[in-house]
Design an enzyme around this catalytic site. Sequence first.
Site, PDB file in Angstrom:
ATOM      1  N   PRO A 247      39.700  53.107  44.786  1.00 26.39           N
ATOM      2  CG  PRO A 247      41.215  52.888  45.762  1.00 26.39           C
ATOM      3  CD  PRO A 247      40.036  52.518  46.201  1.00 26.39           C
ATOM      4  N   GLY A 248      40.375  54.016  41.349  1.00 24.34           N
ATOM      5  CA  GLY A 248      39.932  52.962  40.055  1.00 24.34           C
ATOM      6  C   GLY A 248      39.245  52.940  39.572  1.00 24.34           C
ATOM      7  CE  LYS A 251      37.346  58.545  43.187  1.00 25.04           C
ATOM      8  NZ  LYS A 251      37.978  56.733  43.143  1.00 25.04           N
ATOM      9  CG  HIS A 455      18.820  26.960  42.046  1.00 24.65           C
ATOM     10  ND1 HIS A 455      18.877  26.474  43.239  1.00 24.65           N
ATOM     11  CD2 HIS A 455      18.999  28.399  42.133  1.00 24.65           C
ATOM     12  CE1 HIS A 455      19.119  27.464  43.973  1.00 24.65           C
ATOM     13  NE2 HIS A 455      18.975  28.487  43.777  1.00 24.65           N
ATOM     14  CD  GLU A 456      19.459  31.290  38.979  1.00 23.52           C
ATOM     15  OE1 GLU A 456      19.218  32.294  39.707  1.00 23.52           O
ATOM     16  OE2 GLU A 456      20.757  30.813  39.315  1.00 23.52           O
TER      17      GLU A 456
END
Length: 647
Positions: A247-248, A251, A455-456
């Site tokens: 929902p939301g 669409k 880290h990345e």
Amino acid sequence: MPTRRSGKRTRVPWKPETQVRNTAVTLPVFIAYCGIAASLRAWNIPNSKFIVTLQARDDFYYPVYAEAAEVFAAGIWQLLEFTSCAYEWKDRSFRDEMLAHRNERAIFIAPPDYNLDDGDRLFSDAVLNLSPRTRRHAEAALRRAGLPPSDRDVELLLSEPWPRLVKAFQERRHPILALERLRSYRPVPAKPVPEVANQPRPTLADMHGYGPALVWGDNLAKDLADYKAGVLPWSDVDTGVLLSGPPGIGKTMFASALANTCRVPIIYGSVSQWQEAGALDNHLKAMRASFAEAMAKAPSILFIDEIDTFGDRTERDRNSGYFRSAMAGFLELLDGFDRRQGVVVVGACNYPDQLDPAVRRAGRLDRHFEITLPDVQSRLSILGFHSGIVLDQSQAEKFGIATGGLSGADIEQLVRDAKRAARRRREALSGNHVIEQLRPLTELTEEYVRALAVHEAGHALVAIEIGHGQVTEVKISRYRIDGKSGELGYVQYGQTDARPKTSADYLNAIAVCLGGIAAELEIFGSFADGSSGSETADLNRATELATMLEGGLGMGHTLVVEGHRPGHLERLRTYNPELRMHVHDVLQREFERARSIIQTRRTALDAIVERLMETNAMKGDEVIDIVQRHKMPRVSLAKLPRRDMGA
């Protein structure tokens, strides 16, 4: 045939205490009776047998006219012989026609919006116009009640809607009191509403995050343009699509933008609204009315929300008969070339798996697009559409973090709140008003951000060195949502080749997963707890891959496989010590491989980290360029050095 002699003078219910079926004739019923009597003057013959139809006009309220028809019939027929003589024409009047035919007496009333067909006219002995209420009718009703027919009271009786008259004049209430209450409770005229600038009508160009659905919509717009120009037959146009998502998610907005792009009207329907019409006949009637409206405005788009409410016809419960009939009627409207030529049906639902498979059969809603939550760039575009503002880099970063997991409807509500805040302060809407509506954010320390960058960068460096996927973006965040653990950095990879995976592919994936903690250990001597715990954490993912390799795919120490159903691999590690040891060995080897890459390419790692600290985000090409520029020269052992012949 009726005669011109009328016995109405002895049968008019002139006395106030007149009752029909133990119910008193109220003042509004008497006014309606006057209209019916005027229309049926020539048929006012005792014990005559006839079936007539009265065609109503705009000033009509069936409950009061049905009661008035019973009063008229009571004067000429013995009503004890049958239960009723007043009926309303509607799409399904078979039972009423059967009763009227059996009794040989009936007064049918056709509402203003009902079109009598040839069959209805053949069934009726006559079709007459229902006389509207007039001044003479109102005056006669007041005299019957013992009141003087003043102009003030007459105008009130002629101007008030029928439902208000019926509620005011009740058997227990004196007519004078009813008139007073009508004047006391007259509706207050609505204040003129100041004109507000219309919101721009969205088109598909304004929609973001809808993926393949946008491509389909653009193609449909071109096809409908060709169809309207007469160069494309309707059989070559896609006439049905199913949109699904939580929902939301947007669409309904997508369907509206699709209609605006195609430049065709859109008709909104809802399965729950059709059900609210009442019994099955009314449900089907409401459903047919939506399709009929779409056909009348063709080419058009018919948007049907909550289509999964129909359910599956294979289900068996006490309501299954109702829903099977409703679904059968819906499928009948979807099918066929002539039934909905020029009408594109867009169905929307939250749970496509609960939908009857027949709905998605070829020729119905055979295309299906799953609408997912918008990504960061899509959320920024949605914000821009609803607000018309552009956030600066710092604001955009905060917005992207704080709105993770929000739908387009959530962002629209956020913009409304920001506009309200700006109005209260008498300020022009700006990015600051939007940021104030976000969930509270905490700015991370420089030390924390550097740990994220290390880290990345470790993930990206290992992936590039072993050739596992194409690195497209590396990003870290300087903020986090208060009280919520979430992703503060990531490495994004491009699509891998569509080929079967070997054990080397799984081992490479494990090494990349462990690249982050390998970099942390190399730089800081330890790694943080963010690398484990959740299902998507690095160590958890690496452990799952190693278990699948050893126990689920036959690519490890044995060809024997144990299967990899949900939760099964975890139980294998718990109750099979030998498998657990093999999983540990795989993880240890790949960790050492990742750490060796980090140690060997330390200068490239440091350069990526410093760049991330400056920009917070890097494109894949930039990362690869840094790795290439910091490559260590290698001595080739492919050829032996040439000897000096003179030595």
